[in-house]
Design an enzyme around this catalytic site. Structure first.
Site, PDB file in Angstrom:
ATOM      1  N   GLU A 168       0.830  -1.204   0.000  1.00  0.00           N
ATOM      2  CA  GLU A 168       0.000   0.000   0.000  1.00  0.00           C
ATOM      3  C   GLU A 168       0.867   1.258   0.000  1.00  0.00           C
ATOM      4  O   GLU A 168       1.908   1.324   0.658  1.00  0.00           O
ATOM      5  CB  GLU A 168      -0.899   0.000   1.237  1.00  0.00           C
ATOM      6  CG  GLU A 168      -1.749   1.241   1.397  1.00  0.00           C
ATOM      7  CD  GLU A 168      -2.441   1.305   2.747  1.00  0.00           C
ATOM      8  OE1 GLU A 168      -3.341   2.150   2.907  1.00  0.00           O
ATOM      9  OE2 GLU A 168      -2.073   0.531   3.653  1.00  0.00           O
ATOM     10  N   LYS A 215      -9.753   2.646  -2.990  1.00  0.00           N
ATOM     11  CA  LYS A 215     -10.208   2.157  -1.690  1.00  0.00           C
ATOM     12  C   LYS A 215     -11.563   2.764  -1.346  1.00  0.00           C
ATOM     13  O   LYS A 215     -11.756   3.982  -1.397  1.00  0.00           O
ATOM     14  CB  LYS A 215      -9.176   2.502  -0.620  1.00  0.00           C
ATOM     15  CG  LYS A 215      -9.490   1.927   0.749  1.00  0.00           C
ATOM     16  CD  LYS A 215      -8.388   2.265   1.743  1.00  0.00           C
ATOM     17  CE  LYS A 215      -8.666   1.668   3.108  1.00  0.00           C
ATOM     18  NZ  LYS A 215      -7.613   2.008   4.093  1.00  0.00           N
ATOM     19  N   CYS A 246      -5.486  -2.248   3.016  1.00  0.00           N
ATOM     20  CA  CYS A 246      -5.347  -2.084   4.457  1.00  0.00           C
ATOM     21  C   CYS A 246      -6.491  -2.770   5.193  1.00  0.00           C
ATOM     22  O   CYS A 246      -6.775  -3.933   4.973  1.00  0.00           O
ATOM     23  CB  CYS A 246      -5.243  -0.602   4.795  1.00  0.00           C
ATOM     24  SG  CYS A 246      -4.783  -0.253   6.513  1.00  0.00           S
TER      25      CYS A 246
END
Length: 568
Positions: free
Chosen positions: A309, A373, A430
């Site tokens: 990430e 995301k 995440c």
């Protein structure tokens, strides 16, 4: 004249607020506690329960913790009329949850020390304030159980109903935060976790509460059946889960996808250096060098490279030279999947929008596909809308220094990445991987035509150092593989990076805080998926309804028996 008084309202104790003589057994000293002593023991009991979570995984700790909670509830309910139980039970539950979450989430404080000059003052808000607030979910669960509470085994069903329902709410309300949900006490063991393929994390949570609270009756039962029956049933449930899990997982590893060889790059970049623009060239060179290393003798060349990430401290899509350098670092036929912030041109009058993304990059530097995301971290990646203006007015910002914070991706859009040479990729960034049932949201256009073949989780746990945090994160992401019947490929900046098959077996991994590369095959998905992937939390809802029905039935039965005894 005949009297008919429900047993839970009757005064049969030696003193007001005490349990009836003979019912308390060896737990009597705990039942007699009140005030701050009761809340203090509840906090300690909750903190003890955190030892059942990763990396410790000590299931007996949760059994002791929840048994203490049941006895504290016994003393709290005692002879109080039903509605007068609500506030005392809520306080006991809040104290228990406060202790559980404080002991399990203390490592969050590490993130406040990465830029200590700016965030250290707020450390108590994360380490104490968050558990303090989230403890109210457990308070609500204890209060709901208190409405159904009565002496006897039925109170275990009432307790499981209240706590499992509260955990589901904690995972969904206010953006949700299902970290260390109690079902993870069972979700770490390869055999026990297999039930998640049917009932999911929240179903495991209900089972964990039933199993671990059952020993409370050993010291409070009034007859052998009510004393030993729940614990015997708990052992049978554990044995059944283990039998099912051993049969489902089997001894042999899952087959692998032909023609795919993964390389996970774990650069181990310190968080305080990772986002400094002056380090941009060194960071790109480091990634490229790790990517181009030759495989071990006799091993095939990687076909797909994976970086973690937010790999870059700049917008690589707007830096043609760096993008070309990254593309040149790929060998012919290779493709890169990397985390990277990206920006989107605003409409007139709007600010530039930033996204936390995964990019598929081909040799030559062309970006072939992108995922943005969807489920952002409050205070980490953005400030919640109702408070953002006030927080910014006092100088507070989110941890990731993006002007205005990240913008969430489109929830209605697909989560599936199309990557040459790979089956469809279910992308997560995440902590998106800790949300059960959210890996493949309803309406994802590609899912019906071609099922995904893997879950990709790119993350950066460098914020939390060598603490339980990265280990807890891995364990929760691992359970998504079992729920969905998909292999999980997880690449983390500082670790723990791993490849996990669709049954939850870790087939390859890298240790925490090490600069390494990991070459591994991609395990296959489970053909046909899992019941949980098709039904979601409906099996859990049925289990929850069964606990509620069992608790109500036991309460009605006890009331009728009491009425008969009084008339007699």
């Amino acid at each position: 004249m005949q009297l008919s008084l429900p047993l839970p309202h009757a005064r049969s104790a030696a003193h007001p607020g005490e349990p009836p003589r003979g019912a308390a057994g060896g737990a009597a000293p705990i039942l007699r506690l009140s005030g701050w002593r009761r809340l203090g023991l509840a906090w300690l009991a909750g903190a003890l329960g955190a030892l059942a979570m990763p990396p410790f995984g000590w299931l007996p700790a949760l059994a002791v913790s929840l048994s203490l909670a049941v006895w504290l509830m016994d003393g709290t309910v005692a002879d109080r009329p039903t509605l007068r139980r609500l506030l005392p039970c809520l306080l006991v539950g809040w104290a228990w949850g406060f202790g559980y979450l404080t002991a399990g989430l203390w490592w969050l404080g590490s993130a406040f020390l990465v830029e200590a000059e700016e965030f250290a003052w707020a450390l108590p808000l994360g380490v104490v304030g968050l558990p303090f607030a989230l403890g109210l979910f457990y308070g609500a669960g204890f209060a709901a159980a208190g409405l159904l509470w009565l002496r006897g085994p039925g109170r275990i069903a009432a307790f499981a109903f209240g706590i499992a329902g509260a955990e589901w709410l904690r995972g969904h309300l206010f953006t949700g935060f299902p970290w260390n949900t109690l079902g993870m006490a069972l979700g770490q063991n390869l055999w026990l976790m297999q039930a998640a393929s049917v009932v999911g994390l929240y179903g495991l949570t209900l089972l964990a509460v039933l199993v671990c609270a059952a020993p409370a009756t050993l010291l409070t039962g009034s007859n052998p059946r009510s004393r030993f029956g729940p614990s015997a049933a708990a052992l049978i449930v554990l044995a059944a889960l283990a039998f099912y899990g051993s049969s489902r997982a089997g001894p042999a590893p899952d087959p692998v996808v032909a023609g795919v060889r993964l390389r996970l790059v774990q650069p181990n970049l310190p968080q305080d250096a990772k986002f400094r623009p002056e380090n941009r060239d060194d960071i790109v060179d480091r990634y490229v060098e790790l990517t181009r290393r030759d495989p071990e003798p006799g091993e095939p060349r990687p076909t797909h490279i994976i970086w973690p990430e937010s790999a870059f401290p700049f917008l690589i899509q707007r830096d043609p030279a760096s993008l070309a350098k990254v593309g040149a670092g790929l060998k012919p036929g290779q493709l890169l999947l990397t985390g990277a912030a990206r920006a989107e041109e605003p409409l007139p009058g709007e600010r530039l929008r930033y996204y936390n993304a995964i990019m598929a990059i081909e040799p030559g530097g062309r970006i072939a596909d992108t995922y943005d995301k969807v489920h952002l971290v409050p205070f980490g990646e953005y400030l919640p809308a109702p408070l953002d203006w006030a927080l910014r007015a006092v100088g507070l910002r989110q941890f990731v220094a993006i002007p205005g914070g990240f913008t969430p991706g489109n929830r209605a859009a697909q989560r599936i990445l199309t990557v040459a040479g790979l089956p469809p990729v279910a992308a997560t960034i995440c902590y998106e991987a800790i949300f059960p049932g959210a890996i493949l949201p309803a309406g994802a256009a590609d899912v019906a035509s071609e099922p995904p073949g893997l879950i990709l989780n790119l993350t950066n746990d460098a914020w939390f150092g060598d603490t339980p945090g990265p280990r807890q994160h891995l364990a929760q992401a691992r359970l998504r593989a079992v729920e969905e019947g998909l292999p999980l490929v997880r690449d983390a900046n500082t670790g723990i990076s791993a490849v996990i098959d669709a049954h939850g077996r870790v087939t390859a991994s890298l240790p925490l805080d090490k600069e390494r590369i990991l070459d591994a095959d991609l395990p296959s998905r489970i053909v046909g998926g899992t019941p949980y992937a098709k039904l979601g939390d409906w099996p859990f809802a049925l289990m929850l309804a069964a606990c509620l029905g069992g608790a109500l039935r036991a309460r009605i039965r006890s009331t009728r028996q009491s009425s008969i005894r009084i008339r007699g």
